[in-house]
Design a protein around this motif. Structure first.
Motif, PDB file in Angstrom:
ATOM      1  N   LYS A   5      77.774  81.515  34.606  1.00 58.78           N
ATOM      2  CA  LYS A   5      77.567  82.966  34.483  1.00 58.78           C
ATOM      3  C   LYS A   5      76.631  83.475  35.570  1.00 58.78           C
ATOM      4  O   LYS A   5      76.840  84.558  36.133  1.00 58.78           O
ATOM      5  N   ASP A  60      76.917  78.697  23.928  1.00 61.79           N
ATOM      6  CA  ASP A  60      77.651  79.540  24.866  1.00 61.79           C
ATOM      7  C   ASP A  60      79.141  79.312  24.610  1.00 61.79           C
ATOM      8  O   ASP A  60      79.618  78.173  24.665  1.00 61.79           O
ATOM      9  N   ALA A  97      84.484  87.870  29.592  1.00 61.25           N
ATOM     10  CA  ALA A  97      83.368  87.517  28.704  1.00 61.25           C
ATOM     11  C   ALA A  97      82.126  88.342  29.023  1.00 61.25           C
ATOM     12  O   ALA A  97      81.446  88.833  28.114  1.00 61.25           O
ATOM     13  N   ASP A 101      80.211  91.149  26.712  1.00 56.82           N
ATOM     14  CA  ASP A 101      78.785  91.030  26.387  1.00 56.82           C
ATOM     15  C   ASP A 101      77.960  92.184  26.951  1.00 56.82           C
ATOM     16  O   ASP A 101      76.732  92.209  26.791  1.00 56.82           O
ATOM     17  N   GLN A 103      77.487  92.832  30.125  1.00 59.32           N
ATOM     18  CA  GLN A 103      76.820  92.453  31.364  1.00 59.32           C
ATOM     19  C   GLN A 103      77.476  93.077  32.594  1.00 59.32           C
ATOM     20  O   GLN A 103      76.874  93.131  33.666  1.00 59.32           O
TER      21      GLN A 103
END
Length: 201
Positions: A5, A60, A97, A101, A103
């Motif tokens: 990530k 995770d 993902a 989230d 982000q």
């Protein structure tokens, strides 16, 4: 946050000299996952083979998913085979993902890694952690980024002498990225030759 990530966030930097291909990034993300799995003792390397280790939750979702699809019995998977299998469309999975989230957000000044929509990294603890590792020239992250063409500005190559497993994985990532580039070039030449045939003398 995981190394994968953090690498994706670094790859989203909008600077024009940091153009990253989806296939290259997917291979590097698979390598990052494998290194994190080794660090968590979920797997280990026996030569170039990935052998199972401790079975435990990794906090995770994508890393847990990666661990779940590894071969648990002999014959164990080779690092190279893992990168190509796990890396298929992995960059898109990380994009989804991170968006889920919160982000990543859609914006005009962001980066478009895949498709037409532009995305930018939201200012968050996750982004700050990734940038902190990047600015500190953390060796594994720097080496993975370099493999996909993102340079840290460090004058020396990352020193991974004390981490034999990570060195092995990174070497295979570099070879896979070069192999992918060779395939791209071959297809480009074939496409140009085909176009010339139809264009005629």
């Amino acid at each position: 946050m995981t190394t994968a990530k953090d690498l994706f966030i670094i790859a989203m930097d909008p600077q024009p000299e940091r153009s990253v291909g989806q296939g290259d990034l997917s291979l590097a993300l698979a390598g990052a996952e494998l290194i994190d799995l080794i660090d968590a003792e979920a797997v280990a390397l026996d030569g170039d083979s990935i052998v199972p280790g401790q079975q435990s939750a990794l906090d995770d979702r994508l890393l847990d998913e990666a661990a779940a699809v590894l071969a648990q019995q002999a014959p164990y998977e080779q690092v190279e085979d893992w990168l190509w299998r796990r890396g298929r469309d992995l960059a898109a999975a990380y994009q989804a993902a991170l968006e889920a989230d919160g982000q990543l957000a859609r914006g005009r000044s962001g980066r478009s890694l895949f498709g037409a929509e532009r995305l930018e990294v939201v200012d968050s603890p996750a982004r700050r952690q990734a940038l902190s590792r990047w600015k500190a020239e953390e060796p594994v992250l720097a080496a993975l980024a370099a493999a996909v063409g993102i340079m840290s500005g460090a004058e020396e190559e990352p020193n991974l002498d004390e981490n034999e497993a990570a060195t092995t994985v990174l070497a295979v990532v570099n070879d896979a990225v070069m192999e992918l580039e060779a395939v791209r070039q071959r297809r480009s030449i074939e496409k140009a030759a085909f176009a010339n045939v139809w264009r005629g003398p």
